[in-house]
Enzyme design. Sequence first.
Site, short mmCIF file in Angstrom:
data_model
loop_
_atom_site.label_atom_id
_atom_site.label_comp_id
_atom_site.label_asym_id
_atom_site.label_seq_id
_atom_site.Cartn_x
_atom_site.Cartn_y
_atom_site.Cartn_z
N HIS A 209 0.86 -1.19 0.00
CA HIS A 209 0.00 0.00 0.00
C HIS A 209 0.89 1.24 0.00
O HIS A 209 1.88 1.29 0.73
CB HIS A 209 -0.89 0.00 1.25
CG HIS A 209 -1.98 1.02 1.23
ND1 HIS A 209 -1.74 2.36 1.45
CD2 HIS A 209 -3.30 0.91 0.98
CE1 HIS A 209 -2.89 3.02 1.35
NE2 HIS A 209 -3.85 2.16 1.06
N HIS A 320 -11.57 4.88 2.13
CA HIS A 320 -12.29 5.61 3.18
C HIS A 320 -13.55 6.28 2.64
O HIS A 320 -13.59 6.68 1.48
CB HIS A 320 -11.41 6.72 3.76
CG HIS A 320 -10.10 6.22 4.26
ND1 HIS A 320 -9.05 7.04 4.52
CD2 HIS A 320 -9.67 4.97 4.54
CE1 HIS A 320 -8.02 6.33 4.94
NE2 HIS A 320 -8.38 5.06 4.96
N TYR A 333 -14.44 4.49 7.97
CA TYR A 333 -14.93 3.15 7.65
C TYR A 333 -16.38 2.89 8.06
O TYR A 333 -16.70 1.86 8.64
CB TYR A 333 -13.99 2.08 8.23
CG TYR A 333 -12.71 1.98 7.43
CD1 TYR A 333 -12.69 1.28 6.23
CD2 TYR A 333 -11.55 2.63 7.84
CE1 TYR A 333 -11.53 1.21 5.46
CE2 TYR A 333 -10.38 2.56 7.08
CZ TYR A 333 -10.40 1.84 5.90
OH TYR A 333 -9.26 1.76 5.13
C1 CS2 Z 1 -5.82 2.83 4.91
C2 CS2 Z 1 -4.62 2.08 5.43
O1 CS2 Z 1 -5.90 3.75 2.83
C3 CS2 Z 1 -6.10 2.76 3.48
O2 CS2 Z 1 -6.55 1.74 2.96
O3 CS2 Z 1 -6.98 2.67 5.60
O4 CS2 Z 1 -4.74 1.96 6.78
C4 CS2 Z 1 -4.30 0.73 4.84
O5 CS2 Z 1 -5.21 -0.20 5.27
C5 CS2 Z 1 -2.90 0.24 5.21
O6 CS2 Z 1 -1.95 1.20 4.94
C6 CS2 Z 1 -2.55 -1.04 4.49
O7 CS2 Z 1 -1.42 -1.60 5.02
MN MN Z 2 -5.96 2.78 0.73
#
Ligand code: CS2
Ligand code: MN
Length: 368
Positions: A209, A320, A333
Amino acid sequence: MTRVKMVFRWFGEGNDTVPLSYIKQIPGVEGIVWALHELSPGEEWPLEKILKVKNMAEQYGFQIDVVESVNVHEDIKLGLPTRDQYIHKYTETIKHLAKVGVKVICYNFMPVFDWIRSDLFKELGDGSTALFYEKAKIESITPDKLVTSFLENNEFTVPGWEPERLQRLSELFEAYKNVSEENLWDNLKYFLERVIPVAAQHGIRMAIHPDDPPWPIFGLPRIITNRENISRLLHLVDHPYNGLTFCTGSLGANPNNDLPEMIREFGDRIHFAHIRNLKRFDNGDFIETSHRTCDGSVDVYEVVKAYHEIGFSGYIRPDHGRHIWNEECRPGYGLYDRALGIMYLWGIWDSLVRMKEGSRHVCTKQQS
Ligand code: CS2
Ligand code: MN
């Protein structure tokens, strides 16, 4: 026919305000994106716990193909001698996940924090709230003050911000003092060289990510930020299983990132798509918005179009959402705005498919 797999992040029984029975009613969702959030980074995931989630999901006809995240222990990111033991546990976890049919593991390589915002519930002016990044505030606040304010004002643990991890904050900052961006690259390479072969052997695609936001924060290095660095990452271990979670919300905070272009370039290495919109301001602030293109700075239409063009058949989820209709939920979420986001994505996707394939194609019902 192009077929994407729509999935929805779920934090687990007793740990999420959204029940699986509600997710079931969002059109076209075929799986949940999950994790064992009760475990700390570095712990091996026991098969029994994994099976419990699988059974729960199956009761609703959901697959559990995508895990987000199996978090990487700080010692790995720091490149400490103790890293080997944690990498071993990581690969053991991969083997357990493969046993239940997991196909993609999303993870990140951000030092100390996962995503960073200055406010979790910033008013948008229509009664809704959303995650907000105020540049000046982040630049003037100390990390521990920011963390304390989050823990005080939020009853949910935010992934990456777990109290246990954050208790060690000053210790961690001390440890990162000597870690440059180049060191972080080396440590990521070391990790991937050991993890990718195991993942590939077990049919699991690794999907990093991007850093959120995609620039250094509190003096900590951040490397998964732009086209050039993503290309470098993919070459660190040049294997199809070394891939990306392409998050438009994270990368989109930097106006220089041409998202549709990056999707076309890296498409075959994108194993998991996160779609989110945000509005950027000239002073460097940004706020998360609805998914609709005209509400933010990310051209979500062009993003979806790029996925359609490359024949993307991977996993996709709304990232989000805002907090709307007085929903009390984890920051970013909730159910409502993410469900609206899905319908927007389907609206674009189905039109594109229809335009290409003609009226013989109506849409594929993704689950019974
Ligand atoms: C976030 C992160 O953008 C997203 O998806 O909510 O918390 C994401 O889940 C983590 O960086 C993944 O490792
Ligand atoms: Mn993300």
